[in-house]
Design an enzyme around this catalytic site. Structure first.
Site, PDB file in Angstrom:
ATOM      1  N   HIS A 123       1.935  44.470  24.428  1.00 33.21           N
ATOM      2  CA  HIS A 123       1.936  45.782  25.091  1.00 33.21           C
ATOM      3  C   HIS A 123       1.612  46.864  24.090  1.00 33.21           C
ATOM      4  CE1 HIS A 123       6.021  44.723  23.841  1.00 33.21           C
ATOM      5  NE2 HIS A 123       6.232  46.010  23.606  1.00 33.21           N
ATOM      6  N   ASP A 153       7.709  53.372  29.960  1.00 28.73           N
ATOM      7  CA  ASP A 153       8.780  52.708  29.212  1.00 28.73           C
ATOM      8  C   ASP A 153      10.127  53.237  29.720  1.00 28.73           C
ATOM      9  OD1 ASP A 153       8.928  51.380  26.015  1.00 28.73           O
ATOM     10  OD2 ASP A 153      10.735  52.118  27.011  1.00 28.73           O
ATOM     11  N   ILE A 154      11.054  52.319  29.963  1.00 29.63           N
ATOM     12  CA  ILE A 154      12.340  52.681  30.562  1.00 29.63           C
ATOM     13  C   ILE A 154      13.253  53.391  29.555  1.00 29.63           C
ATOM     14  CG2 ILE A 154      13.705  50.580  30.108  1.00 29.63           C
ATOM     15  CD1 ILE A 154      13.340  52.413  33.475  1.00 29.63           C
ATOM     16  N   HIS A 209       2.110  50.744  23.196  1.00 32.43           N
ATOM     17  CA  HIS A 209       2.906  51.942  23.472  1.00 32.43           C
ATOM     18  C   HIS A 209       1.989  53.156  23.338  1.00 32.43           C
ATOM     19  CE1 HIS A 209       7.088  50.214  22.875  1.00 32.43           C
ATOM     20  NE2 HIS A 209       6.415  49.323  22.169  1.00 32.43           N
TER      21      HIS A 209
HETATM   22  P1  5GP Z   1       8.788  46.246  21.588  1.00 29.54           P
HETATM   23  O1  5GP Z   1       8.746  44.841  22.114  1.00 29.54           O
HETATM   24  O2  5GP Z   1       7.432  46.853  21.419  1.00 29.54           O
HETATM   25  O3  5GP Z   1       9.619  46.354  20.329  1.00 29.54           O
HETATM   26  O4  5GP Z   1       9.567  47.148  22.644  1.00 29.54           O
HETATM   27  C1  5GP Z   1       9.582  46.845  24.013  1.00 29.54           C
HETATM   28  C2  5GP Z   1       9.612  48.121  24.817  1.00 29.54           C
HETATM   29  O5  5GP Z   1       9.722  47.768  26.189  1.00 29.54           O
HETATM   30  C3  5GP Z   1      10.790  49.065  24.502  1.00 29.54           C
HETATM   31  O6  5GP Z   1      10.283  50.368  24.225  1.00 29.54           O
HETATM   32  C4  5GP Z   1      11.637  49.030  25.769  1.00 29.54           C
HETATM   33  O7  5GP Z   1      12.245  50.262  26.083  1.00 29.54           O
HETATM   34  C5  5GP Z   1      10.651  48.606  26.832  1.00 29.54           C
HETATM   35  N1  5GP Z   1      11.260  47.814  27.885  1.00 29.54           N
HETATM   36  C6  5GP Z   1      12.053  46.721  27.741  1.00 29.54           C
HETATM   37  N2  5GP Z   1      12.440  46.242  28.934  1.00 29.54           N
HETATM   38  C7  5GP Z   1      11.887  47.069  29.866  1.00 29.54           C
HETATM   39  C8  5GP Z   1      11.942  47.070  31.299  1.00 29.54           C
HETATM   40  O8  5GP Z   1      12.571  46.236  31.952  1.00 29.54           O
HETATM   41  N3  5GP Z   1      11.247  48.060  31.915  1.00 29.54           N
HETATM   42  C9  5GP Z   1      10.526  48.999  31.237  1.00 29.54           C
HETATM   43  N4  5GP Z   1       9.871  49.921  31.937  1.00 29.54           N
HETATM   44  N5  5GP Z   1      10.460  49.011  29.877  1.00 29.54           N
HETATM   45  C10 5GP Z   1      11.144  48.058  29.210  1.00 29.54           C
END
Ligand code: 5GP
Length: 129
Positions: A93, A29-30, A95
């Site tokens: 996804h 995660d970035i 985590h």
């Molecule tokens: P959620 O959809 O579960 O709320 O969060 C999405 C997750 O994806 C976040 O923790 C965010 O930091 C990560 N994320 C979003 N865009 C990118 C990206 O372009 N690259 C990476 N490696 N992680 C990402």
């Protein structure tokens, strides 16, 4: 339109890759909650976890378990936590987050890592698989 994770999987957007097989892709995660925070994504683009077909759902959990076991070998922590949210990116996804305290799973406190650290952790997890 392809999700940002589909673009990562296809190599259009760079990432710190941890592992891949025919159906799943794992990368860091970035914006991590903790060092080693990893995302595990089915290549099939489905928005919601419980809309996955049973086979993909089970295999996603199997693949995530393997990554979590490797992650715990590399990042010292109390345990690896798992969370599925998807409010930001509508592509399923998991985590996987190294936890030492409840706040590590709360997505409020973030850690910043240098590119070399991301690269090093991704490599170590990959090698621990
Ligand atoms: P959620 O959809 O579960 O709320 O969060 C999405 C997750 O994806 C976040 O923790 C965010 O930091 C990560 N994320 C979003 N865009 C990118 C990206 O372009 N690259 C990476 N490696 N992680 C990402």
């Amino acid at each position: 339109m392809a999700s940002i994770f589909t673009k990562i999987i296809s190599g259009k957007i760079p990432c710190y890759k941890v592992a891949e097989n025919d159906d799943f892709f794992a990368f860091l995660d970035i914006n991590p909650n903790a060092k080693g925070h990893t995302l595990v994504v089915p290549k099939k683009e489905v928005n919601r976890l419980f809309d996955l077909d049973e086979d993909t759902y089970s295999k996603l959990m199997e693949f995530s378990r393997k990554i979590a076991i490797a992650l715990e070998k590399v990042v010292p922590c109390e345990r690896i936590g798992m969370s599925v949210i998807g409010l930001e990116v509508p592509h399923v996804h998991v985590h996987l987050i190294p936890l030492n305290a409840m706040e590590d799973i709360q997505f409020k406190k973030k850690v910043s890592l240098a590119p070399e650290e991301f690269g090093k952790i991704a490599k170590l997890i990959s090698e621990a698989l």
